[in-house]
Design a protein around this motif. Structure first.
Motif, PDB file in Angstrom:
ATOM      1  N   ALA A  26       0.561  -1.426  -0.294  1.00  0.00           N
ATOM      2  CA  ALA A  26      -0.065   0.182  -0.009  1.00  0.00           C
ATOM      3  C   ALA A  26       0.560   0.549   0.008  1.00  0.00           C
ATOM      4  CB  ALA A  26      -0.871   0.045   1.849  1.00  0.00           C
ATOM      5  N   GLY A  27       1.868   1.775   0.666  1.00  0.00           N
ATOM      6  CA  GLY A  27       2.904   2.782   1.017  1.00  0.00           C
ATOM      7  C   GLY A  27       3.318   2.802  -0.767  1.00  0.00           C
ATOM      8  N   GLU A  28       3.382   1.763  -1.317  1.00  0.00           N
ATOM      9  CA  GLU A  28       4.865   1.848  -3.104  1.00  0.00           C
ATOM     10  C   GLU A  28       3.013   2.315  -3.621  1.00  0.00           C
ATOM     11  OE1 GLU A  28       6.457  -0.493  -6.352  1.00  0.00           O
ATOM     12  OE2 GLU A  28       6.412  -1.673  -4.405  1.00  0.00           O
ATOM     13  N   GLU A  29       1.418   1.741  -3.366  1.00  0.00           N
ATOM     14  CA  GLU A  29       1.282   2.393  -3.950  1.00  0.00           C
ATOM     15  C   GLU A  29       0.105   4.309  -3.829  1.00  0.00           C
ATOM     16  OE1 GLU A  29      -3.918   0.840  -5.301  1.00  0.00           O
ATOM     17  OE2 GLU A  29      -2.648  -0.192  -3.818  1.00  0.00           O
ATOM     18  N   VAL A  30       0.587   4.132  -2.969  1.00  0.00           N
ATOM     19  CA  VAL A  30       0.443   5.406  -1.999  1.00  0.00           C
ATOM     20  C   VAL A  30       1.591   6.417  -3.197  1.00  0.00           C
ATOM     21  CG1 VAL A  30       0.637   7.516  -0.155  1.00  0.00           C
ATOM     22  CG2 VAL A  30      -0.656   5.102   0.018  1.00  0.00           C
ATOM     23  N   HIS A  31       2.741   5.999  -3.211  1.00  0.00           N
ATOM     24  CA  HIS A  31       3.662   6.948  -3.349  1.00  0.00           C
ATOM     25  C   HIS A  31       3.127   6.990  -5.067  1.00  0.00           C
ATOM     26  CE1 HIS A  31       6.615   7.699  -0.695  1.00  0.00           C
ATOM     27  NE2 HIS A  31       6.111   6.496   0.220  1.00  0.00           N
ATOM     28  N   ARG A  32       2.641   6.092  -5.906  1.00  0.00           N
ATOM     29  CA  ARG A  32       2.882   5.837  -7.476  1.00  0.00           C
ATOM     30  C   ARG A  32       1.770   7.389  -7.712  1.00  0.00           C
ATOM     31  NH1 ARG A  32      -0.427   3.111 -10.307  1.00  0.00           N
ATOM     32  NH2 ARG A  32      -1.414   1.268  -8.413  1.00  0.00           N
ATOM     33  N   TRP A  33       0.458   7.073  -6.537  1.00  0.00           N
ATOM     34  CA  TRP A  33      -0.419   7.797  -6.899  1.00  0.00           C
ATOM     35  C   TRP A  33      -0.470   9.383  -6.885  1.00  0.00           C
ATOM     36  CZ3 TRP A  33      -3.767   6.767 -10.294  1.00  0.00           C
ATOM     37  CH2 TRP A  33      -4.424   5.269 -10.204  1.00  0.00           C
ATOM     38  N   TRP A  34       0.980   8.969  -5.778  1.00  0.00           N
ATOM     39  CA  TRP A  34       1.054  10.859  -5.289  1.00  0.00           C
ATOM     40  C   TRP A  34       1.850  11.372  -6.605  1.00  0.00           C
ATOM     41  CZ3 TRP A  34      -1.035  14.265  -0.940  1.00  0.00           C
ATOM     42  CH2 TRP A  34      -0.081  14.642  -1.028  1.00  0.00           C
ATOM     43  N   ARG A  35       3.131  10.691  -7.029  1.00  0.00           N
ATOM     44  CA  ARG A  35       3.568  11.324  -8.232  1.00  0.00           C
ATOM     45  C   ARG A  35       3.428  10.898  -9.762  1.00  0.00           C
ATOM     46  NH1 ARG A  35       7.795   6.460  -6.459  1.00  0.00           N
ATOM     47  NH2 ARG A  35       6.260   5.723  -7.912  1.00  0.00           N
ATOM     48  N   GLU A  36       2.095  10.400 -10.112  1.00  0.00           N
ATOM     49  CA  GLU A  36       1.050  10.311 -10.455  1.00  0.00           C
ATOM     50  C   GLU A  36       0.451  12.153 -10.646  1.00  0.00           C
ATOM     51  OE1 GLU A  36      -0.276   9.439 -14.232  1.00  0.00           O
ATOM     52  OE2 GLU A  36       0.423   8.040 -13.312  1.00  0.00           O
ATOM     53  N   GLY A  37       0.048  12.302  -9.850  1.00  0.00           N
ATOM     54  CA  GLY A  37      -0.506  13.549  -9.166  1.00  0.00           C
ATOM     55  C   GLY A  37       0.175  14.335  -9.793  1.00  0.00           C
ATOM     56  N   GLU A  38       1.447  14.589  -8.881  1.00  0.00           N
ATOM     57  CA  GLU A  38       2.748  16.344  -9.754  1.00  0.00           C
ATOM     58  C   GLU A  38       2.933  15.864 -10.555  1.00  0.00           C
ATOM     59  OE1 GLU A  38       4.109  16.722  -5.610  1.00  0.00           O
ATOM     60  OE2 GLU A  38       2.263  17.615  -6.555  1.00  0.00           O
ATOM     61  N   MET A  39       2.480  14.624 -11.831  1.00  0.00           N
ATOM     62  CA  MET A  39       3.442  14.957 -12.792  1.00  0.00           C
ATOM     63  C   MET A  39       1.991  15.306 -14.069  1.00  0.00           C
ATOM     64  SD  MET A  39       3.768  11.958 -15.440  1.00  0.00           S
ATOM     65  CE  MET A  39       2.332  10.897 -15.310  1.00  0.00           C
ATOM     66  N   LYS A  40       1.324  15.277 -13.860  1.00  0.00           N
ATOM     67  CA  LYS A  40      -0.513  15.290 -14.069  1.00  0.00           C
ATOM     68  C   LYS A  40      -0.458  16.770 -13.790  1.00  0.00           C
ATOM     69  CE  LYS A  40      -1.927  11.461 -16.127  1.00  0.00           C
ATOM     70  NZ  LYS A  40      -2.071  11.441 -17.847  1.00  0.00           N
ATOM     71  N   ALA A  41      -0.196  17.636 -12.628  1.00  0.00           N
ATOM     72  CA  ALA A  41      -0.407  19.337 -11.990  1.00  0.00           C
ATOM     73  C   ALA A  41       1.067  19.388 -12.923  1.00  0.00           C
ATOM     74  CB  ALA A  41      -0.224  18.990 -10.385  1.00  0.00           C
TER      75      ALA A  41
ATOM     76  N   ARG B  79      -6.984   9.299  -5.430  1.00  0.00           N
ATOM     77  CA  ARG B  79      -6.751   7.910  -4.924  1.00  0.00           C
ATOM     78  C   ARG B  79      -5.458   8.185  -3.675  1.00  0.00           C
ATOM     79  NH1 ARG B  79      -8.406   5.106  -9.229  1.00  0.00           N
ATOM     80  NH2 ARG B  79      -7.913   3.261  -8.138  1.00  0.00           N
ATOM     81  N   ALA B  80      -4.412   8.475  -3.885  1.00  0.00           N
ATOM     82  CA  ALA B  80      -3.466   8.320  -2.730  1.00  0.00           C
ATOM     83  C   ALA B  80      -4.094   8.300  -1.724  1.00  0.00           C
ATOM     84  CB  ALA B  80      -2.140   9.137  -3.001  1.00  0.00           C
ATOM     85  N   VAL B  81      -4.366   8.816  -1.000  1.00  0.00           N
ATOM     86  CA  VAL B  81      -4.818   9.342   0.183  1.00  0.00           C
ATOM     87  C   VAL B  81      -6.317   8.184   0.370  1.00  0.00           C
ATOM     88  CG1 VAL B  81      -7.316  10.876   1.516  1.00  0.00           C
ATOM     89  CG2 VAL B  81      -5.598  12.128  -0.473  1.00  0.00           C
ATOM     90  N   LEU B  82      -7.021   7.816  -0.452  1.00  0.00           N
ATOM     91  CA  LEU B  82      -7.362   6.758  -0.256  1.00  0.00           C
ATOM     92  C   LEU B  82      -6.409   5.192   0.450  1.00  0.00           C
ATOM     93  CD1 LEU B  82     -10.493   6.584  -2.403  1.00  0.00           C
ATOM     94  CD2 LEU B  82     -10.610   7.375  -0.242  1.00  0.00           C
ATOM     95  N   ALA B  83      -5.690   5.118  -0.590  1.00  0.00           N
ATOM     96  CA  ALA B  83      -5.149   4.098  -0.371  1.00  0.00           C
ATOM     97  C   ALA B  83      -4.545   4.259   0.640  1.00  0.00           C
ATOM     98  CB  ALA B  83      -3.325   4.412  -1.406  1.00  0.00           C
TER      99      ALA B  83
END
Length: 207
Positions: free
Chosen positions: A101-116, A130-134
């Motif tokens: 789950a920790g890795e999934e949180v990082h992945r969603w967070w990085r994806e959000g930063e990239m989209k921004a 999605r990162a918050v829910l994970a």
């Protein structure tokens, strides 16, 4: 017509008749051999079935039950083999798709930063959510589900982590406005959503 000619024709007819009889005899012999072979094996199967089940089998049906048994065994074998292959395939898919789950949180967070960074703030907000829910699922505050609503998530947060309820409610409100409402997300909206998300994701160490 001379007598010699009639004699030649008679002899030729006898030769042709003999040849035809020979060919017919060969086919008859083959047919008789097949019938004999069938009767032999049919008798053996019927005797075996009688000894095995104690049930008399009609003549000509002795071969049917063994054939059915063989077909059932083959079908069962391929069915079990297919099930094992399918289970292994599903397990392989689950193993490759799942991650800590920790890795999934990082992945969603990085994806959000990239989209921004690409200017897609609306999609960036979705990824942060999605990162918050994970992260909350990792902390056993809620359990994610494809068909769950944010209202259901808020109820779970209230039950399992009431100290996070106020912050999570504010976050879901902004998410609903951006995701489902008519609000056009800009950089400021993304940064505000990021600020609210950080305390819910690993204690705010992403600020």
């Amino acid at each position: 017509m001379s007598s010699e000619y009639r004699e030649v024709r008679r002899q030729l007819a006898e030769i042709l008749k003999d040849e035809e009889s020979a060919r017919g005899g060969w086919l008859v012999d083959l047919q008789n051999q097949l019938v004999t072979w069938f009767d032999k094996w049919d008798g053996m199967f019927r005797e075996w079935l009688v000894n095995l089940f104690g049930i008399p089998i009609p003549v000509g049906w002795g071969w049917l039950l063994p054939v059915l048994i063989i077909l059932i065994l083959l079908f069962t074998f391929f069915w079990i083999r297919r099930g094992v292959h399918y289970t292994r395939h599903r397990e392989g898919d689950a193993g490759s798709a799942s991650m800590p789950a920790g890795e999934e949180v990082h992945r969603w967070w990085r994806e959000g930063e990239m989209k921004a960074e690409q200017g897609d703030y609306r999609e960036g907000i979705r990824c942060l959510f999605r990162a918050v829910l994970a992260a909350l699922e990792e902390r056993k505050v809620l359990i994610r589900g494809d068909h769950k609503t944010n209202r259901e998530y808020r109820q779970e947060v209230e039950q399992n982590g009431s100290g996070l309820l106020s912050l999570f409610s504010a976050l879901t409100l902004r998410f609903d406005l951006v995701r489902y409402g008519r609000l056009q997300a800009g950089e400021g909206d993304y940064r505000e959503f990021r600020r609210l998300s950080a305390p819910l994701v690993e204690g705010g160490d992403r600020e």
